[in-house]
Design a protein around this motif. Structure first.
Motif, PDB file in Angstrom:
ATOM      1  N   LYS A 110      33.886  78.295  -4.274  1.00 30.90           N
ATOM      2  CA  LYS A 110      33.129  77.043  -4.298  1.00 30.90           C
ATOM      3  C   LYS A 110      32.374  76.779  -2.994  1.00 30.90           C
ATOM      4  O   LYS A 110      31.334  76.112  -2.991  1.00 30.90           O
ATOM      5  CB  LYS A 110      34.058  75.878  -4.604  1.00 30.90           C
ATOM      6  N   GLY A 111      32.848  77.307  -1.873  1.00 29.69           N
ATOM      7  CA  GLY A 111      32.160  77.072  -0.606  1.00 29.69           C
ATOM      8  C   GLY A 111      30.881  77.864  -0.456  1.00 29.69           C
ATOM      9  O   GLY A 111      30.064  77.569   0.427  1.00 29.69           O
ATOM     10  N   ARG A 112      30.646  78.883  -1.307  1.00 32.41           N
ATOM     11  CA  ARG A 112      29.453  79.719  -1.159  1.00 32.41           C
ATOM     12  C   ARG A 112      28.176  78.958  -1.497  1.00 32.41           C
ATOM     13  O   ARG A 112      27.088  79.391  -1.126  1.00 32.41           O
ATOM     14  CB  ARG A 112      29.550  80.949  -2.054  1.00 32.41           C
ATOM     15  N   ILE A 113      28.297  77.838  -2.207  1.00 27.26           N
ATOM     16  CA  ILE A 113      27.104  77.064  -2.527  1.00 27.26           C
ATOM     17  C   ILE A 113      26.481  76.472  -1.264  1.00 27.26           C
ATOM     18  O   ILE A 113      25.295  76.134  -1.241  1.00 27.26           O
ATOM     19  CB  ILE A 113      27.458  75.944  -3.534  1.00 27.26           C
ATOM     20  N   LYS A 122      22.000  82.633  -4.292  1.00 25.53           N
ATOM     21  CA  LYS A 122      21.442  83.128  -5.554  1.00 25.53           C
ATOM     22  C   LYS A 122      22.484  83.939  -6.333  1.00 25.53           C
ATOM     23  O   LYS A 122      22.630  83.771  -7.553  1.00 25.53           O
ATOM     24  CB  LYS A 122      20.215  83.989  -5.264  1.00 25.53           C
ATOM     25  N   ALA A 123      23.227  84.789  -5.639  1.00 25.83           N
ATOM     26  CA  ALA A 123      24.275  85.571  -6.300  1.00 25.83           C
ATOM     27  C   ALA A 123      25.383  84.658  -6.812  1.00 25.83           C
ATOM     28  O   ALA A 123      25.946  84.892  -7.897  1.00 25.83           O
ATOM     29  CB  ALA A 123      24.840  86.601  -5.322  1.00 25.83           C
ATOM     30  N   PHE A 124      25.700  83.626  -6.056  1.00 22.17           N
ATOM     31  CA  PHE A 124      26.706  82.645  -6.479  1.00 22.17           C
ATOM     32  C   PHE A 124      26.251  81.938  -7.767  1.00 22.17           C
ATOM     33  O   PHE A 124      27.025  81.779  -8.727  1.00 22.17           O
ATOM     34  CB  PHE A 124      26.917  81.638  -5.349  1.00 22.17           C
ATOM     35  N   TYR A 125      24.992  81.519  -7.823  1.00 21.99           N
ATOM     36  CA  TYR A 125      24.445  80.840  -9.007  1.00 21.99           C
ATOM     37  C   TYR A 125      24.490  81.769 -10.224  1.00 21.99           C
ATOM     38  O   TYR A 125      24.912  81.359 -11.332  1.00 21.99           O
ATOM     39  CB  TYR A 125      23.014  80.397  -8.715  1.00 21.99           C
ATOM     40  N   GLU A 126      24.045  83.005 -10.062  1.00 24.34           N
ATOM     41  CA  GLU A 126      24.026  83.952 -11.180  1.00 24.34           C
ATOM     42  C   GLU A 126      25.429  84.266 -11.682  1.00 24.34           C
ATOM     43  O   GLU A 126      25.635  84.459 -12.886  1.00 24.34           O
ATOM     44  CB  GLU A 126      23.307  85.230 -10.755  1.00 24.34           C
ATOM     45  N   LEU A 127      26.398  84.320 -10.776  1.00 25.40           N
ATOM     46  CA  LEU A 127      27.781  84.597 -11.185  1.00 25.40           C
ATOM     47  C   LEU A 127      28.296  83.511 -12.120  1.00 25.40           C
ATOM     48  O   LEU A 127      28.893  83.799 -13.176  1.00 25.40           O
ATOM     49  CB  LEU A 127      28.669  84.713  -9.942  1.00 25.40           C
ATOM     50  N   PHE A 128      28.072  82.254 -11.752  1.00 28.61           N
ATOM     51  CA  PHE A 128      28.547  81.161 -12.596  1.00 28.61           C
ATOM     52  C   PHE A 128      27.725  81.049 -13.882  1.00 28.61           C
ATOM     53  O   PHE A 128      28.265  80.707 -14.936  1.00 28.61           O
ATOM     54  CB  PHE A 128      28.494  79.841 -11.818  1.00 28.61           C
ATOM     55  N   ALA A 168      21.577  73.283  -4.199  1.00 31.72           N
ATOM     56  CA  ALA A 168      22.708  72.473  -4.655  1.00 31.72           C
ATOM     57  C   ALA A 168      22.327  71.655  -5.883  1.00 31.72           C
ATOM     58  O   ALA A 168      23.118  71.508  -6.835  1.00 31.72           O
ATOM     59  CB  ALA A 168      23.187  71.557  -3.524  1.00 31.72           C
ATOM     60  N   PHE A 169      21.097  71.113  -5.892  1.00 25.09           N
ATOM     61  CA  PHE A 169      20.633  70.378  -7.072  1.00 25.09           C
ATOM     62  C   PHE A 169      20.463  71.304  -8.272  1.00 25.09           C
ATOM     63  O   PHE A 169      20.730  70.915  -9.410  1.00 25.09           O
ATOM     64  CB  PHE A 169      19.325  69.656  -6.759  1.00 25.09           C
ATOM     65  N   ALA A 170      20.016  72.523  -8.021  1.00 25.60           N
ATOM     66  CA  ALA A 170      19.883  73.489  -9.116  1.00 25.60           C
ATOM     67  C   ALA A 170      21.250  73.816  -9.710  1.00 25.60           C
ATOM     68  O   ALA A 170      21.407  73.908 -10.939  1.00 25.60           O
ATOM     69  CB  ALA A 170      19.205  74.762  -8.606  1.00 25.60           C
ATOM     70  N   PHE A 171      22.253  73.978  -8.832  1.00 28.40           N
ATOM     71  CA  PHE A 171      23.588  74.286  -9.342  1.00 28.40           C
ATOM     72  C   PHE A 171      24.189  73.072 -10.058  1.00 28.40           C
ATOM     73  O   PHE A 171      24.914  73.218 -11.045  1.00 28.40           O
ATOM     74  CB  PHE A 171      24.495  74.735  -8.192  1.00 28.40           C
ATOM     75  N   LEU A 172      23.907  71.871  -9.575  1.00 28.06           N
ATOM     76  CA  LEU A 172      24.375  70.660 -10.277  1.00 28.06           C
ATOM     77  C   LEU A 172      23.783  70.593 -11.684  1.00 28.06           C
ATOM     78  O   LEU A 172      24.477  70.227 -12.643  1.00 28.06           O
ATOM     79  CB  LEU A 172      23.981  69.420  -9.479  1.00 28.06           C
ATOM     80  N   LEU A 174      23.007  73.112 -13.491  1.00 30.35           N
ATOM     81  CA  LEU A 174      23.770  74.091 -14.272  1.00 30.35           C
ATOM     82  C   LEU A 174      25.120  73.533 -14.685  1.00 30.35           C
ATOM     83  O   LEU A 174      25.553  73.704 -15.839  1.00 30.35           O
ATOM     84  CB  LEU A 174      23.950  75.372 -13.451  1.00 30.35           C
ATOM     85  N   VAL A 175      25.799  72.843 -13.789  1.00 30.81           N
ATOM     86  CA  VAL A 175      27.118  72.275 -14.088  1.00 30.81           C
ATOM     87  C   VAL A 175      27.014  71.201 -15.163  1.00 30.81           C
ATOM     88  O   VAL A 175      27.800  71.161 -16.116  1.00 30.81           O
ATOM     89  CB  VAL A 175      27.755  71.703 -12.803  1.00 30.81           C
ATOM     90  N   VAL A 176      26.035  70.306 -15.041  1.00 30.40           N
ATOM     91  CA  VAL A 176      25.875  69.230 -16.030  1.00 30.40           C
ATOM     92  C   VAL A 176      25.490  69.798 -17.390  1.00 30.40           C
ATOM     93  O   VAL A 176      25.927  69.299 -18.430  1.00 30.40           O
ATOM     94  CB  VAL A 176      24.825  68.212 -15.533  1.00 30.40           C
ATOM     95  N   ASP A 177      24.686  70.832 -17.379  1.00 31.69           N
ATOM     96  CA  ASP A 177      24.324  71.478 -18.645  1.00 31.69           C
ATOM     97  C   ASP A 177      25.542  72.121 -19.298  1.00 31.69           C
ATOM     98  O   ASP A 177      25.674  72.123 -20.529  1.00 31.69           O
ATOM     99  CB  ASP A 177      23.233  72.506 -18.389  1.00 31.69           C
ATOM    100  N   TYR A 178      26.432  72.688 -18.480  1.00 30.88           N
ATOM    101  CA  TYR A 178      27.659  73.310 -18.996  1.00 30.88           C
ATOM    102  C   TYR A 178      28.667  72.263 -19.455  1.00 30.88           C
ATOM    103  O   TYR A 178      29.288  72.396 -20.504  1.00 30.88           O
ATOM    104  CB  TYR A 178      28.255  74.197 -17.906  1.00 30.88           C
TER     105      TYR A 178
END
Length: 868
Positions: A110-113, A122-128, A168-172, A174-178
Motif C-alpha cells: 500500500k505504501g508504493r502509491i 505505474k507498476a503498482f496501479y497495473e498490479l491492482f 493517487a486520484f487515478a488509483f482512487l 480504480l478503488v471506487v470503481d472496484y
C-alpha cells in the motif's frame, strides 16, 4: 695526398637518461612487489538449504512471493518496479496465492502509491488493476481490502509532488470503481481532496491543464454514486412494487451517509464552474494542446456539476442554523455563477471542423449543459432568451435534426437523458412550446426500436403525459388529446413487436394499458388499436409472414396483467373478431391450463358486469367446448392425458358458469338450437360429452328439450355410446370396476337424459336394435369372414353398451321398461350362432349372447330406483 681522419672516439655514459612523454604512466620499478591475487570459484550444487524452492510458487525469475514483497520495499526504484512486475507475473500464474495472502500483499504494497518514481507507481496501479481487484470479487471481503488502502491514498494526495497526487486520484478512481461503497465510507475526505486539486488546478500552466483529466474523471465517477431520485427511476418503481422496499432502504442508507456533505459539495460546484471558465478559451484556441483531452476535461466538469445539482434536490433539511445560513449564501452564489458563467456559454460550437468525433463530443457537452439547465430551472429563474436556446436544442434533438454526424448510441444516450424531463417541461412552458415538445416526443416514440432502453423510457413518459397521478391530464384539450391517442394507438403493435423476448418492457406496456383502461381512456381508440390487441392474443400466424401473438408464451405475471387489461378492454371493444381471437388463444395447445381457466373467469366477470352480450358469451362457451382438441395432432400419450384432465376441468368450469347465469329453463331455451347444431356435426367423444354435460346442467326432469331436439339426440347417442366402448377398451389385467368408473364419466350425461326422457331411451334402444338387425341380415347374406368381421365387432360393441347400461343400478330400472327391445337384440345374436359363419365368429356371438341373456333375465326383478 690527403691524410684520412682518424675514427671518433665514443664517449662513455654511466647512466642512460630515458625521455618520458608528458601524460604517460610511469612503468613500475624493477624491484616492485606484485600484490595481485588470483582465485577460482568452486561451485557446489545445492549448497544452500535456502535455495530449495520446490513446491513454492515462484515468478519467472524464480522468486517467491515473500522475496518479491521484500524487494518491493527496496530503495532502488528499478528493483522495486521489477518486484511489482514479478508479483504480477506470479499471481497470474498462481492465482491461489492471491486468495490466501491478499491481506498480506495489500499491507506490504500500500505504501508504493506514495513512491516518488513514476514507473513504480505505474507498476503498482497495473498490479491492482489486472490481478488483485479483478480476481477478488467477493462482496464480503472487498471492504476489508479497500480500507487499508484509503489511508495510503489520502497520504499520497497530500504529497508535495503533483504527479504523485494525480496518480493517487487515478488509483482512487480504480478503488471506487472496484468497490463503490468506499466513497460513502469516506465522503468528506474524498471531496475535500478533490476540491483542493481542482482549486490548485486553476493555477496550473496552460500546458498542464489537461493533467486534471485524471482527477476530474474520478470526481465525476464518485458524484455519479450520489443518491438522486431521477425521473425515470420514479416511473419504473411504480411497475415493480416487489423491489420498492429494498430500493427505498438502499437509497435511505445512502442519503444518510451523504447527509452532511452539502456545503462541501456546493463549494466543489463553485470551483468546477471556475475551472470550466478556464477551459472555455482553450476549447476555442487549444494552443497546441490535444483538443479531445480538453473536451474530455470539460465533459467531466459538466457531469460532476450535474450530479451535484441532482443530489442537492434530494436532500432534506437536516443542517444546523449556521449551516443553513452558509447553504443559503452558497445557493445564491452558485445560482448566479451557473446562469452567468456556465449556462450562458450554451451552445458550445467548435470553431473549425476537425472530425465526426469532434462533432459528437460537442453534442455530448451541449446535452449535459441542457440537463443542467433542466435541473437548475426548477429552482432558479433564468433569462428567457437563454431558456429558448435550450428548448430549441431539446426540440431539435427529439426531432432528430442534429443526428447527421452523431452515432446512434450517443444520440440514444442523449435522448435517454432528456426525455424524462418532457412531462415537467410541458407543464411549465407556454402552449406553443408545449405543442412543439409533444410533437417532437411523438416522433421520438415512433422512431424508437422496440428492444431499446429508450423505448422503455418513452413508455414511462407516456404515462406521465396522460395519467401522471391516476387522473387524465388535459381532459378537454383536443390538440393534446390527439397526441395522447397517437401514443396509445402504438402500444398494441409494440406488444406484438416485443414478443416474448423482452418480458420487462412487455410488462411495462401492459401495466400502462391496464391503468389507462381503469381510468376509461380506451373508449375512443382507433380500429388499428383493436386489431393490435387481437393480434396480441391470437397465437396463430396471420396472413403472409405475420407471426402469431406472444400472449401464450409470456411469463405468468405478464399474462395476468394482459388479462386484467382484457377485462377493461371488453367494456367498449368486445366484437366478434375479438371473440374469435380469444377463442383461438384458449384453443392453443401450448397455453397453460391455469391461464385458460383465468380467461374464462375474466370473460364471465365481464359478462356479469354487463360488458359482454349474452349471445357472445354463450357463443364463447359453446365454441370452446366444441372445438377443444383433447388429442392434439403429433402429441404423445402423456400430453393426451394432460389435455384430457384440462378439458374435464374446463367443462366443469363452463357448466358452473352456465348454472349461475339465471333461470336455467330460459338459458336452455336460448342455447338449445346451438346445442343441436353441434350435435348434428357429430363431435369427438370428449367434445360430445362436454356438450351433453352442458345440456344436463340446464335441463331438468322431465326434460325441457323439444321433440326435434330429442330426435336429434336419439340419432347421436347410439354412435356416442359405441365410441365409449371403442375408445375405452376393457383391460383384462385391471379390475372391471376401474373400467366402469372410466366409462362412467362419459355415460353419466346419457343416463341423466334417459332418466328425464323415456322417449329418448326408447328411441336409442330401437336404433341399437335396428343396427343389430341390419347387420345380422347382412352377415347371413354374406357369410365370408373377412367381410363379416367388422359387422361382428359392431354387434359386440352394441351388446357391451347395453351391458354398461345394465351394470349401473340407476339405469337398470329405466331400460327394464323396454325389455322387449333388448330381447329382440338377443334373438338376433342367437340367430347368428346357427349361421354358417366361422367357428371363431360363432364363439364370439355365443359369449355375447350369454352375457346379454343374463342381463335380460335380471331386468324382470329390477326394483325401483331414482337417479341422483
Amino acid at each position: 695526398m690527403v691524410r684520412s681522419k682518424a675514427p671518433a672516439k665514443k664517449q662513455q655514459i654511466d647512466f642512460k637518461k630515458i625521455k618520458r612523454k608528458l601524460g604517460r604512466k610511469l612503468p613500475p620499478p624493477k624491484n616492485a612487489t606484485n600484490t595481485e591475487i588470483k582465485s577460482k570459484a568452486i561451485i557446489i550444487p545445492e549448497q544452500s538449504v535456502a535455495a530449495e524452492k520446490t513446491g513454492f510458487a515462484t515468478s519467472n525469475k524464480n522468486l517467491t512471493l515473500e522475496e518479491l514483497l521484500v524487494r518491493s520495499r527496496h530503495p532502488n526504484a528499478k528493483v522495486c518496479k521489477n518486484a511489482l512486475l514479478g508479483i504480477q507475473d506470479l499471481l497470474k500464474s498462481h492465482p491461489v496465492e492471491l486468495q490466501s495472502k491478499k491481506y498480506t500483499i495489500i499491507q506490504c504494497l500500500k505504501g508504493r502509491i506514495n513512491d516518488d518514481d513514476k514507473q513504480v507507481r505505474k507498476a503498482f496501479y497495473e498490479l491492482f488493476e489486472t490481478q488483485i481487484f479483478r480476481f477478488c470479487k467477493q462482496e464480503d471481503i472487498k471492504g476489508l481490502m479497500v480500507s487499508p488502502l484509503m489511508l495510503s491514498i489520502f497520504h499520497a494526495m497530500a504529497n508535495s509532488l503533483i504527479d504523485v497526487r494525480l496518480d493517487a486520484f487515478a488509483f482512487l478512481h480504480l478503488v471506487v470503481d472496484y468497490y463503490p461503497p468506499s466513497f460513502s465510507m469516506y465522503p468528506d475526505e474524498i471531496l475535500e481532496n478533490y476540491k483542493d486539486i481542482i482549486i490548485q488546478g486553476n493555477h496550473f500552466y496552460v500546458q498542464d491543464k489537461t493533467n486534471l483529466k485524471v482527477a476530474l474523471s474520478g470526481l465525476s465517477h464518485c458524484l455519479s454514486l450520489l443518491p438522486c431520485d431521477e425521473i425515470h427511476t420514479k416511473s419504473q418503481k411504480k411497475h415493480f412494487q416487489q423491489n420498492e422496499t429494498l430500493l427505498a432502504y438502499e437509497q435511505d442508507a445512502a442519503k444518510e451517509c451523504f447527509a452532511h456533505v452539502s456545503v462541501r459539495l456546493k463549494e466543489i460546484v463553485g470551483a468546477l464552474i471556475n475551472c470550466f471558465q478556464d477551459f472555455i478559451p482553450l476549447l476555442r484556441a487549444p494552443r497546441g494542446l490535444d483538443p479531445q483531452s480538453l473536451i474530455d476535461c470539460v465533459h467531466h466538469i459538466l457531469c460532476s456539476i450535474c450530479y451535484a445539482i441532482k443530489f442537492s434536490h434530494t436532500q432534506t433539511n437536516t443542517a444546523t442554523e449556521e449551516e443553513e445560513v452558509t447553504l443559503m449564501k452558497l445557493d445564491h452564489h452558485i445560482s448566479s455563477m451557473l446562469s452567468k458563467k456556465l449556462l450562458a456559454s450554451f451552445p458550445l460550437i467548435p470553431k473549425i471542423y476537425l472530425s465526426k468525433r469532434n462533432d459528437e463530443s460537442y453534442f455530448i457537452l451541449n446535452g449535459v449543459l441542457t440537463e443542467i439547465f433542466l435541473e437548475v430551472s426548477e429552482w432558479s429563474h433564468l433569462p428567457c432568451d437563454l431558456s429558448y436556446r435550450f428548448l430549441e436544442f431539446i426540440e431539435n434533438t427529439l426531432l432528430g435534426k442534429i443526428i447527421r454526424s452523431i452515432s446512434p448510441p450517443i444520440y440514444e444516450k442523449a435522448l435517454l437523458a432528456l426525455v424524462p424531463f418532457v412531462p415537467k417541461l410541458t407543464l411549465r412552458v407556454d402552449r406553443d412550446w408545449r405543442d412543439k415538445l409533444m410533437q417532437a416526443f411523438t416522433i421520438t416514440l415512433s422512431d424508437c426500436k422496440p428492444e431499446s432502453p429508450l423505448q422503455l423510457a418513452c413508455i414511462s413518459i407516456v404515462r406521465e403525459l396522460i395519467i401522471p397521478n391516476g387522473n387524465i391530464l388535459y381532459p378537454n384539450d383536443p390538440t393534446v388529446d390527439n397526441y395522447q391517442r397517437a401514443w396509445v394507438n402504438k402500444l398494441p403493435s409494440l406488444l406484438h413487436q416485443l414478443g416474448d423476448k423482452h418480458p420487462v418492457s412487455t410488462q411495462v406496456v401492459l401495466q400502462l394499458l391496464l391503468d389507462l383502461g381503469r381510468v376509461g381512456f380506451l373508449k375512443n381508440t382507433s380500429p388499428a388499436f383493436e386489431e393490435g390487441v387481437r393480434n396480441f392474443f391470437n397465437p396463430y400466424q396471420g396472413e403472409g409472414d405475420v407471426p402469431g401473438g406472444p400472449f401464450a408464451s409470456l411469463p405468468r405475471e405478464a399474462q395476468e396483467l394482459a388479462l386484467s387489461f382484457l377485462y377493461y378492454f371488453t367494456i367498449d371493444h368486445f366484437s366478434s373478431p375479438m371473440l374469435k381471437a380469444i377463442v383461438s388463444c384458449c384453443l392453443y395447445e401450448q397455453l397453460k391450463p391455469a391461464v385458460l381457466y383465468r380467461i374464462v373467469e375474466i370473460l364471465h366477470t365481464a359478462y356479469r358486469d354487463g360488458y359482454i352480450q349474452i349471445t357472445d358469451h354463450f357463443s364463447f362457451f359453446i365454441t370452446l367446448i366444441a372445438r377443444f382438441k383433447v388429442v392434439p395432432p403429433e402429441t404423445g400419450i402423456e400430453c393426451d392425458e394432460w389435455r384430457e384432465t384440462t378439458f374435464k376441468a374446463l367443462t366443469n368450469l363452463v357448466c358452473s358458469c352456465l348454472s349461475g347465469m339465471g333461470d336455467s329453463s330460459l338459458v336452455l331455451q336460448i342455447l338449445e338450437k346451438a346445442f343441436v347444431e353441434q350435435i348434428i356435426l357429430k363431435p369427438a367423444l370428449d367434445n360430445g360429452c362436454g356438450i351433453l354435460r352442458m345440456i344436463c346442467t340446464l335441463d331438468s326432469k322431465p326434460t325441457r328439450l323439444s321433440e326435434s331436439s330429442v330426435t336429434t339426440l336419439s340419432e347421436f347417442l347410439p354412435g356416442y355410446l359405441m365410441d365409449i366402448v371403442n375408445c375405452i377398451p376393457e383391460d383384462k389385467e385391471k379390475s372391471s370396476y376401474l373400467y366402469i368408473q372410466t366409462c362412467l364419466y362419459y355415460l353419466v350425461p346419457c343416463f341423466l337424459l334417459f332418466d328425464r326422457s323415456s322417449k329418448l331411451t326408447e328411441e336409442v334402444l330401437k336404433r341399437l336394435r335396428l343396427m343389430v338387425s341390419e347387420n345380422t341380415k347382412a352377415m347371413l347374406e354374406s357369410p365370408v369372414w373377412e367381410s363379416s368381421r367388422n359387422l361382428l365387432n359392431l354387434i359386440q360393441c352394441i351388446v357391451s353398451v347395453i351391458l354398461l347400461m345394465h351394470n349401473d343400478v340407476r339405469v337398470r330400472k329405466i331400460i327394464s321398461s323396454f325389455k322387449s327391445e333388448i330381447d329382440l337384440i338377443l334373438h338376433s345374436v342367437v340367430t347368428l350362432q346357427s349361421s354358417s359363419m366361422t367357428v371363431e365368429g360363432k364363439h364370439m356371438m355365443k359369449i355375447a349372447g350369454e352375457r346379454l341373456r343374463i342381463a335380460s333375465n335380471s331386468l324382470v326383478s329390477c326394483t325401483t330406483v331414482t337417479i341422483e
